[in-house]
Design an enzyme around this catalytic site. Structure first.
Site, PDB file in Angstrom:
ATOM      1  N   THR A  28      -8.468   6.614  -2.754  1.00  0.00           N
ATOM      2  CA  THR A  28      -9.832   6.167  -3.090  1.00  0.00           C
ATOM      3  C   THR A  28     -10.842   7.293  -2.897  1.00  0.00           C
ATOM      4  O   THR A  28     -11.900   7.283  -3.502  1.00  0.00           O
ATOM      5  CB  THR A  28     -10.246   4.955  -2.224  1.00  0.00           C
ATOM      6  OG1 THR A  28      -9.919   5.224  -0.856  1.00  0.00           O
ATOM      7  CG2 THR A  28      -9.546   3.682  -2.669  1.00  0.00           C
ATOM      8  N   LYS A  49      -8.669  14.027   3.799  1.00  0.00           N
ATOM      9  CA  LYS A  49      -7.789  12.853   3.852  1.00  0.00           C
ATOM     10  C   LYS A  49      -6.913  13.026   5.088  1.00  0.00           C
ATOM     11  O   LYS A  49      -6.923  14.105   5.704  1.00  0.00           O
ATOM     12  CB  LYS A  49      -6.915  12.759   2.597  1.00  0.00           C
ATOM     13  CG  LYS A  49      -6.219  14.080   2.229  1.00  0.00           C
ATOM     14  CD  LYS A  49      -5.503  14.016   0.879  1.00  0.00           C
ATOM     15  CE  LYS A  49      -6.454  14.086  -0.286  1.00  0.00           C
ATOM     16  NZ  LYS A  49      -6.506  12.867  -1.072  1.00  0.00           N
ATOM     17  N   ARG A  50      -6.149  11.981   5.442  1.00  0.00           N
ATOM     18  CA  ARG A  50      -5.250  12.147   6.574  1.00  0.00           C
ATOM     19  C   ARG A  50      -4.304  13.323   6.313  1.00  0.00           C
ATOM     20  O   ARG A  50      -3.919  13.593   5.174  1.00  0.00           O
ATOM     21  CB  ARG A  50      -4.452  10.860   6.803  1.00  0.00           C
ATOM     22  CG  ARG A  50      -5.274   9.741   7.451  1.00  0.00           C
ATOM     23  CD  ARG A  50      -5.769  10.099   8.840  1.00  0.00           C
ATOM     24  NE  ARG A  50      -4.690  10.127   9.814  1.00  0.00           N
ATOM     25  CZ  ARG A  50      -4.510   9.208  10.757  1.00  0.00           C
ATOM     26  NH1 ARG A  50      -5.349   8.204  10.907  1.00  0.00           N
ATOM     27  NH2 ARG A  50      -3.503   9.304  11.606  1.00  0.00           N
ATOM     28  N   LYS A  89       0.725  14.488   1.252  1.00  0.00           N
ATOM     29  CA  LYS A  89      -0.580  14.818   0.660  1.00  0.00           C
ATOM     30  C   LYS A  89      -0.697  16.321   0.365  1.00  0.00           C
ATOM     31  O   LYS A  89      -1.641  16.768  -0.274  1.00  0.00           O
ATOM     32  CB  LYS A  89      -1.713  14.344   1.568  1.00  0.00           C
ATOM     33  CG  LYS A  89      -1.774  12.807   1.671  1.00  0.00           C
ATOM     34  CD  LYS A  89      -2.852  12.357   2.641  1.00  0.00           C
ATOM     35  CE  LYS A  89      -2.854  10.848   2.862  1.00  0.00           C
ATOM     36  NZ  LYS A  89      -3.439  10.089   1.743  1.00  0.00           N
ATOM     37  N   LYS A 125     -14.337   8.543  -5.039  1.00  0.00           N
ATOM     38  CA  LYS A 125     -15.636   8.873  -4.429  1.00  0.00           C
ATOM     39  C   LYS A 125     -16.126  10.233  -4.922  1.00  0.00           C
ATOM     40  O   LYS A 125     -17.305  10.395  -5.261  1.00  0.00           O
ATOM     41  CB  LYS A 125     -15.513   8.853  -2.894  1.00  0.00           C
ATOM     42  CG  LYS A 125     -15.289   7.450  -2.345  1.00  0.00           C
ATOM     43  CD  LYS A 125     -14.733   7.454  -0.917  1.00  0.00           C
ATOM     44  CE  LYS A 125     -14.188   6.060  -0.596  1.00  0.00           C
ATOM     45  NZ  LYS A 125     -13.378   6.022   0.625  1.00  0.00           N
ATOM     46  N   HIS A 162       0.791  -1.239   0.000  1.00  0.00           N
ATOM     47  CA  HIS A 162       0.000   0.000   0.000  1.00  0.00           C
ATOM     48  C   HIS A 162       0.816   1.277   0.000  1.00  0.00           C
ATOM     49  O   HIS A 162       0.230   2.365  -0.004  1.00  0.00           O
ATOM     50  CB  HIS A 162      -0.927   0.024   1.219  1.00  0.00           C
ATOM     51  CG  HIS A 162      -2.137  -0.832   1.070  1.00  0.00           C
ATOM     52  ND1 HIS A 162      -3.290  -0.397   0.471  1.00  0.00           N
ATOM     53  CD2 HIS A 162      -2.366  -2.109   1.446  1.00  0.00           C
ATOM     54  CE1 HIS A 162      -4.187  -1.367   0.488  1.00  0.00           C
ATOM     55  NE2 HIS A 162      -3.647  -2.427   1.072  1.00  0.00           N
TER      56      HIS A 162
END
Length: 846
Positions: A677, A569-570, A575, A681, A378
């Protein structure tokens, strides 16, 4: 003139919510009242909302039980190959509404509650999220369970029943504060304890080598108590099982050797054993090498393998009386999927069981093990890879260390034979990392002990083969595959966005819900004015609803005509929430500079949790809230720009925010986000994406057409090139005046006037040691955001791009992902056939 429909009447018209037949509604009301009575509420006037929620949950659960029993009977009779998905995380969210969707009960339950004077949404809001995951990896596991059931696979999810899930996040004076998530406080109506399947799990001790084999002795025992949760497929009468283990001290724990006066302490010490399943480690993409975490990993693996082997032995293969003992058949009947390296101990544990307990020879046991196990990777971030100290292993799991050493000895022999004299390769590929503290590289163990290794998006799988697993790919290229992640359209469309699901169903029918590729035919409607209007109307309704929610929770007046620009998101440096912050500050500065210009209004929302020990991530949250304090209170800006930090982002908040989004921010540095993911969505729910060519964004652009996403920034090759020549943040800072202004404002205390130095560390990181090269993509990101603004001013053209995006979502159903795992890794065939309903007297399988 007819009066407008109430919300309740509108819902009744949504066919994807299931039919509300009179008999159905009447039965539900009767059962509901019966369950309410069972909760000891004799007088409905004293019932609380929670009482009503439990009565409804138990009523809906009644509809699962018959299907659950019949499904498990069916598997026993047919003895199909079974797949065991082992994960330390299952981020399930709420269960009630999802169950009603999958059983086609939503409208009937809604009508029954309405007739009883109750509000369905209020009852649904009483349910606690099952937050047994950190983010993408845990939510993926939950989507996969839904798809495995919907595709009729004999599948089991195995994990830990954490007493405390991911922490609740409170924002206090702009800072994240963590609160324990006591999600089981009021009980969980969806689980069933199964004490009859309790299993012992051993720790510590020592090994004895005898002529007839090895014994692991003087161990400490902890009991694993299973709790089963039903997992219904989509309207196919299949109900699979998620089995989560809870740790219990054995009755004799520490009591057999207590001395006078030691009894009380011995009883209190039972907590030490039971701590194993107390709390989820709250790290995402970060390895914390603590003994308790290794205990959790072995605990779930040991209990699960005992269950797998018990089921293999007693499965009806001719007759129950004869236990199946031919383990060479195990890979024909069992597939084990390891969700990242967290359950990697399954490999040495399966070897221990086969060699030490079942007395198989090493070669045969190893062949069985490799053919049974498969590993999903992952992440490529080095700090996330599990590397356990050998000393800890020796102490906690002495027999497993011996087995890992033997696996490694044989593995290195094969390498030495294939690449004679290549010492560098031997050292790189060893399961044991030498130098300093010796460590076991769990990813290497997983690759060697599995027959298939997959990444979770094409670009990620390619990076694995070219970089961190290059040596392994060269030696065994046949093992490496790609399985691009997906999401379940049941939760992420039908349940959270019924208005959009219905608008689609009106054009192409309802079958797309179990075959998402059918969305392709929406391309035929891209120039249909009525369809364009319907899509835009649903989005506006979702925005209005979310705006009400935001105003209730944040006391900020929201302009529902503004662009809802969302990054959830985290919180992690890779990110790049900081890149989003720089855009916000620059946009703010532009509005301030030219207040009379026609600016595209935006409500920018950022949400996500920071790991409690991740200081930089917590500072990023503080920066976002500080920017919001300044921007939201500036009268010159007004409602043209608002910044909101979405507190306590979780599955249930995602279900509200994602249907309301116009713009989805997917802005990680190329080569760092394995898949993502959330991106899928947003795409399915009618948002446009601004993003880098990273993770699944690449495939989203392929499916929808690159022109229909806002793609910007460096590609993986550009990032590699910049690494070669050296990234110099100051170069960008000196060249780009708007970037310089934003950084100077952060550094100079513009957003923290009472503590001017508050964000000095963030600025220092960005200027001098930013691994994720925020400044390198700033200029292109700003230009791309201008394109976003321009298109948003043309609603019709914007909505056409939205339609292309929704039409391109078929690939991103977890049904497609799971069908590929089944056929290409597990050797199983998915089916869309239904099982008979419990009231159908048809014999199963005839």
């Amino acid at each position: 003139m007819s009066k407008p429909l109430s919300d309740h009447d509108k819902k009744k018209q949504i066919s994807v919510r299931g039919l509300a037949g009179v008999e159905n509604v009447s039965d539900l009301k009767q059962n509901f009242n019966r369950h309410l009575h069972f909760t000891l509420v004799k007088d409905r006037n004293v019932a609380t909302k929670r009482d009503y929620y439990f009565a409804l949950a138990n009523t809906v659960r009644d509809h699962l039980v018959g299907r659950w029993i019949r499904t498990q009977q069916h598997y026993y009779e047919k003895d199909p190959k079974r797949v065991y998905y082992i994960s330390l995380e299952f981020y399930m969210g709420r269960t009630l509404q999802n169950t009603m969707v999958n059983l086609a009960l939503e409208n009937a339950c809604d009508e029954a509650m309405y007739q009883l004077g109750l509000d369905m949404e209020e009852l649904e809001d009483m349910e606690e999220d099952a937050g047994l995951g950190n983010g993408g990896l845990g939510r993926l596991a939950a989507c996969f369970l839904d798809s495995m059931a919907s595709l009729g696979l004999a599948a089991y999810g195995y994990g830990i029943r954490y007493e405390f899930g991911i922490f609740n996040q409170k924002i206090v004076n702009g800072w994240q504060v963590e609160e324990a998530d006591d999600w089981l406080r009021y009980g969980n109506p969806w689980e069933k304890a199964r004490p009859e399947y309790m299993r012992p799990v051993h720790f510590y001790g020592r090994t004895e080598h005898h002529p007839d084999g090895v014994k692991w002795v003087d161990t400490q025992v902890v009991l694993a108590l299973p709790y089963d949760t039903p997992v219904p497929g989509y309207r196919n009468n299949v109900v699979n099982t998620m089995r989560l283990w809870s740790a219990k001290a054995p009755c004799e724990f520490n009591l057999k050797d207590f001395n006078v006066g030691g009894y009380i302490q011995a009883v209190l010490d039972r907590n030490l054993a039971e701590n194993i399943s107390r709390v989820l480690y709250p790290n995402d993409n970060f390895f914390e090498g603590k003994e308790l975490r290794l205990k959790q990993e072995y605990f779930v693996v040991s209990a699960t393998l005992q269950d797998i082997i018990r089921r293999f032995k007693v499965s009806k293969f001719g007759s129950r009386e004869i236990a199946r003992t031919d383990f060479t058949k195990l890979p024909d009947k069992v597939a084990i999927q390891l969700n990242d390296t967290h359950p990697a101990m399954a490999i040495p544990e399966l070897m221990r069981v086969l060699v030490d307990e079942e007395k198989l020879g090493w070669e045969m046991a190893w062949d069985i093990c490799v053919r049974t196990c498969a590993y999903t990777n992952h992440t490529v971030l080095p700090e996330a890879l599990e590397r356990w100290p050998v000393d800890l292993f020796a102490h906690l799991l002495p027999r497993h260390l011996e087995i890992v050493y033997e696996i490694n000895r044989r593995h290195l022999e094969v390498i030495a034979a294939k690449y004679p004299g290549d010492i560098g390769r031997l050292s790189r590929m060893s399961l044991i990392e030498e130098g300093g503290q010796k460590r076991i590289n769990m990813a290497h163990l997983c690759i060697v002990g599995s027959h298939a290794v997959n990444g979770v998006a094409q670009i990620h799988s390619d990076i694995l083969k070219a970089t961190i697993f290059k040596d392994f790919y060269e030696m065994e290229p046949h093992k490496f595959q790609n399985k691009t992640n997906g999401i379940t359209p049941r939760r992420w469309l039908v349940m959270c966005n019924p208005g959009l699901a219905e608008v689609i169903a009106e054009r192409i029918g309802e079958d797309y819900i179990r075959d998402l590729d059918q969305l392709q035919s929406l391309r035929n409607f891209v120039n249909d004015d009525a369809f364009i209007r319907d899509i835009a109307k649903v989005k506006q309704e979702n925005k209005l609803k979310f705006a009400v929610h935001l105003e209730e929770h944040y006391k900020v007046k929201i302009n529902p005509n503004s662009m809802f620009d969302i990054q959830v998101k985290r919180i992690h440096e890779y990110k790049r929430q900081l890149l989003n912050c720089l855009h916000i500050i620059t946009y703010y500065n532009r509005i301030k500079k030219e207040p009379n210009k026609q600016w595209t209004p935006r409500t920018i929302m950022i949400g996500g949790k920071a790991a409690p020990g991740y200081h930089t991530a917590k500072m990023i949250i503080r920066l976002i809230t500080a920017i919001g304090e300044v921007v939201n209170n500036d009268p010159v800006v007004g409602d043209r720009l608002k910044v909101i930090f979405l507190e306590n982002y979780r599955v249930t908040l995602a279900e509200k925010a994602i249907p309301a989004a116009d713009l989805s921010e997917q802005i990680s540095t190329a080569g760092t986000e394995a898949s993502g993911t959330g991106n899928m969505k947003f795409m399915l729910n009618g948002a446009l994406t601004i993003g880098t060519m990273d993770g699944a964004n690449v495939e989203m652009a392929e499916e929808a057409g690159e022109d229909n996403l806002f793609i910007f920034g460096m590609r993986v090759d550009d990032v590699d090139e910049l690494d070669r020549k050296g990234y110099c943040a100051e170069e960008y800072y000196n060249r780009l005046p708007e970037l310089k202004q934003a950084i100077d404002q952060i550094a100079g205390g513009f957003f923290s006037p009472k503590q001017p130095d508050l964000f000095k560390e963030i600025v220092n990181m960005l200027m001098h040691h930013d691994r994720f090269k925020v400044f390198a993509d700033y200029e292109d990101y700003m230009k791309c955001q201008e394109k976003v603004n321009a298109l948003y001013k043309n609603p019709k053209e914007w909505t056409k791009k939205v339609i292309y995006n929704i039409a391109g979502c078929g690939k991103f159903s977890s049904d497609r992902t799971i069908a590929q795992y089944a056929r290409e890794i597990w050797g199983m065939e998915p089916t869309l056939e239904k099982l008979p309903a419990p009231d159908d007297k048809t014999k199963i399988g005839t």
